[in-house]
Design a protein around this motif. Structure first.
Motif, mmCIF file in Angstrom:
data_model
loop_
_atom_site.group_PDB
_atom_site.id
_atom_site.type_symbol
_atom_site.label_atom_id
_atom_site.label_comp_id
_atom_site.label_asym_id
_atom_site.label_seq_id
_atom_site.Cartn_x
_atom_site.Cartn_y
_atom_site.Cartn_z
ATOM 1 N N HIS A 164 0.748 -1.413 -0.022
ATOM 2 C CA HIS A 164 0.035 -0.150 0.051
ATOM 3 C C HIS A 164 0.811 1.395 -0.001
ATOM 4 C CE1 HIS A 164 1.043 -0.597 4.266
ATOM 5 N NE2 HIS A 164 0.737 0.586 4.212
ATOM 6 N N LYS A 165 2.010 1.185 0.177
ATOM 7 C CA LYS A 165 3.235 2.341 0.171
ATOM 8 C C LYS A 165 3.411 2.537 -1.139
ATOM 9 C CE LYS A 165 5.054 1.023 4.649
ATOM 10 N NZ LYS A 165 6.164 0.241 5.491
ATOM 11 N N GLU A 166 3.225 4.014 -1.281
ATOM 12 C CA GLU A 166 3.458 4.450 -2.699
ATOM 13 C C GLU A 166 4.987 3.982 -3.345
ATOM 14 O OE1 GLU A 166 3.581 8.648 -5.594
ATOM 15 O OE2 GLU A 166 2.766 8.446 -3.524
ATOM 16 N N SER A 167 5.978 4.138 -2.562
ATOM 17 C CA SER A 167 7.448 3.994 -3.075
ATOM 18 C C SER A 167 7.336 2.494 -3.152
ATOM 19 C CB SER A 167 8.363 4.211 -2.102
ATOM 20 O OG SER A 167 8.045 3.562 -0.750
ATOM 21 N N MET A 168 6.588 1.510 -2.513
ATOM 22 C CA MET A 168 6.914 0.074 -2.887
ATOM 23 C C MET A 168 6.106 -0.221 -3.965
ATOM 24 S SD MET A 168 8.173 -2.597 -2.064
ATOM 25 C CE MET A 168 8.854 -2.201 -0.309
#
Length: 271
Positions: A164-168
């Protein structure tokens, strides 16, 4: 032939950041990979004492059990740390590269490449490594190669609750689109195969009867996440046994190849 240069990020990763000797013996998903790899290889290996060339064999995790099974094993790896560690396995060892082997033509009954292909992002380098494997294996001899599944990072980081993390999402999106990890974060430089691609590369190198198997099956990421998120060991647990059973049950179903973390392709040099 001039020996090619190993990508510096790969040398640093295995020399300074991780100890590959621990990976398949300390975690539940590592044990799952080990057990399944042994099962699949033992199904295809000739009887001992056959000669096995373990190319990119790392610290000798597989060389050790092959020697214990009675095989004559020679291990080649480009990482000095691995070569030193592998000396304790009972195999003979050599610092070298999959793309430029020193072995004589047709001198081995089996060639294993359980690491090199996914650290060679360029198709030309993978083809060169496979051509070397074909050169040194005997007519009728066995080749077994491993690849990382194209979707492995997606399943892994979904189970780790990272996606859910944008960078991931951006990082995994690049891998899905390009099939290459640049080695700048976490894992090192790597190429991610689909099952069809891995089979086609082995066949294109001149090996017949190429087959691809999913090693860990569809539940490996749950097993890995359970350990990561609880801090407990699941190496001896009902969850491990369930994941192992799932891997075995998934094997006859090609649509489930994409669920495994690693893929294993086998083929034979024509007689």
């Amino acid at each position: 032939m001039t020996s090619p240069e190993v990508t510096p990020e790969i040398v640093r990763f295995y020399s300074e950041i991780v100890d590959e000797a621990d990976r398949l013996v300390t975690t539940a998903d590592g044990r799952l990979e080990m057990v399944r790899t042994q099962e699949l290889l033992r199904r295809h290996l000739p009887s001992s004492p056959a000669r096995v060339l373990d190319v990119g064999g790392g610290p000798g995790t597989h060389a050790r059990w092959l020697v214990e099974d009675g095989y004559v094993v020679h291990l080649v790896d480009p990482i000095p740390r691995h070569v030193e560690q592998a000396k304790a396995t009972g195999a003979s060892v050599e610092l070298g590269d999959a793309r430029c082997l020193t072995a004589d033509d047709g001198s081995y009954d089996v060639v294993l490449m359980l690491g090199p292909l996914y650290h060679l992002p360029e198709r030309a380098d993978r083809d060169r490594a496979l051509a070397e494997a074909r050169r040194v294996v005997k007519p009728g001899g066995l080749l077994a190669v491993a690849g990382i599944n194209r979707y492995a990072s997606l399943f892994e980081h979904a189970a780790y609750a990272h996606l859910h993390k944008e960078s991931m999402r951006e990082s995994i999106g690049v891998i899905l689109a390009t099939q290459v990890h640049d080695g700048k974060k976490a894992f090192t430089t790597a190429y991610f195969h689909s099952g069809e691609q891995l089979r086609d590369e082995v066949a294109a190198a001149g090996f017949t009867g190429a087959e691809v198997f999913g090693i860990e099956g569809p539940a490996w990421s749950l097993l890995a996440a359970a350990e990561r998120n609880t801090g407990q060991s699941f190496r001896e647990s009902s969850l491990f046994e369930s994941a192992l059973t799932a891997a075995r049950m998934a094997e006859p179903h090609p649509d489930l190849l994409a669920a495994s973390s690693h893929l294993l392709a086998v083929g034979r040099r024509p007689v």
